[in-house]
Design an enzyme around this catalytic site. Structure first.
Site, short mmCIF file in Angstrom:
data_model
loop_
_atom_site.label_atom_id
_atom_site.label_comp_id
_atom_site.label_asym_id
_atom_site.label_seq_id
_atom_site.Cartn_x
_atom_site.Cartn_y
_atom_site.Cartn_z
N ASP A 34 0.85 -1.19 0.00
CA ASP A 34 0.00 0.00 0.00
C ASP A 34 0.90 1.25 0.00
OD1 ASP A 34 -2.45 1.38 0.27
OD2 ASP A 34 -2.25 1.45 2.46
N HIS A 35 0.69 2.14 -0.95
CA HIS A 35 1.41 3.43 -1.00
C HIS A 35 2.93 3.34 -0.98
CE1 HIS A 35 -2.13 5.99 -0.67
NE2 HIS A 35 -2.59 5.14 0.23
#
Ligand code: 13P
Length: 284
Positions: A82-83
């Site tokens: 994530d990210h």
């Protein structure tokens, strides 16, 4: 059970008009709570790891936890970054066996965002790894990534078309009014914008910052084309509340298992509710 790829899971969700829940893990307990909930709901699920957690736990430890959860689960499980913000992070996650990675270059100007995402797609696809990217800027705080209200900006549908065509990305995180972390007021989602993007962009769309968004709004976002719903804060809250309560009510307790154990059930309940909200129950 035979696992599915991120592309397969999200394509099925897109066709079926539901969304797959994507939950951030920080420790073994969180991963176990999510898997228990997904199994109870017979739902596929995405375990997300962000850069802060990789720094905290070390990539080997946290990946081993997620991959172990995946291999023991009786439902499809995706291990997703994530990210991630750098090309080096993408390469490390691919090397460590992630199924899917998010390159978040949303702070860069459009042309640079496109160039970096395309480079990541070229690295990931030959390795069989799916890529998510973000266009527009989702506000709020996600660990080391801070986007102020002034910086936040909604996704432009014309740019989304260009972005998807030029990058070859598998899924697109859209900024439609949600934010990471705890909301001050009630978030207002721009459903017309979402619908416009949905009409013009063929790939699955992702909703970030879904914690604290009213159920009705999540349901409507899914009905209008969101295929992956990201939740982190709403699992941290029951974790912290339950841990505090257990500690305060058992002041002599020193066993980490006794202190942490009850948090799993509290987190599982939230995950089950979110899975049902996304229409994903029974889709394993
Ligand atoms: P929340 O913490 O607001 O649920 O956001 C999660 C998220 O979007 C992770 O990418």
């Amino acid at each position: 059970m035979k696992n599915k790829s991120m592309q397969q899971l999200l394509a099925e969700a897109q066709k079926g008009g539901y969304a797959v829940g994507a939950f951030n893990i920080h420790t073994m307990e969180v991963a176990q709570a999510i898997i228990a909930a997904a199994e109870a709901e017979r739902a596929p699920v995405i375990l997300q790891i962000n850069q802060g957690t990789i720094q905290y736990a070390g990539i080997e430890y946290i990946t081993a936890i997620a991959k172990t959860a995946q291999s023991l689960a009786s439902v499809p499980v995706i291990v997703h970054l994530d990210h991630g913000t750098s090309y080096e992070m993408m390469a490390a996650c691919i090397r460590h066996g992630f199924d899917s990675i998010m390159i978040d270059a949303s702070k860069l100007p459009l042309a640079e965002n496109i160039a970096l995402v395309r480079k990541v797609v070229e690295l990931a696809h030959p390795a069989g790894v799916a890529v998510e990217a973000e266009l527009g800027k989702v506000g709020g705080v996600e660990d080391d990534i801070v986007v102020s209200e002034e910086e936040a900006g909604l996704t432009d549908p014309d740019e989304a078309v260009q972005f998807v065509q030029e990058t070859g990305v598998d899924s697109l995180a859209v900024a439609i009014g949600t934010a990471h972390g705890v909301y001050k007021g009630v978030p207002r989602l721009d459903f017309e914008r979402l619908e416009e993007i949905r009409k013009r962009v063929p790939i699955p769309l992702v909703l970030h910052g879904a914690s604290g968004v009213p159920d009705e709004a999540v349901r409507e976002a899914v009905a209008r084309g969101i295929c992956k719903v990201n939740i982190s804060t709403e699992l941290k809250q029951p974790f912290a509340a339950t841990l505090r309560k257990t500690a305060v009510e058992n002041l002599d307790e020193i066993d980490p298992r006794k202190l942490l154990g009850p948090t799993k059930e509290a987190m599982s309940e939230v995950v089950r509710a979110k899975i049902r909200l996304c229409g994903c129950a029974g889709k394993a």
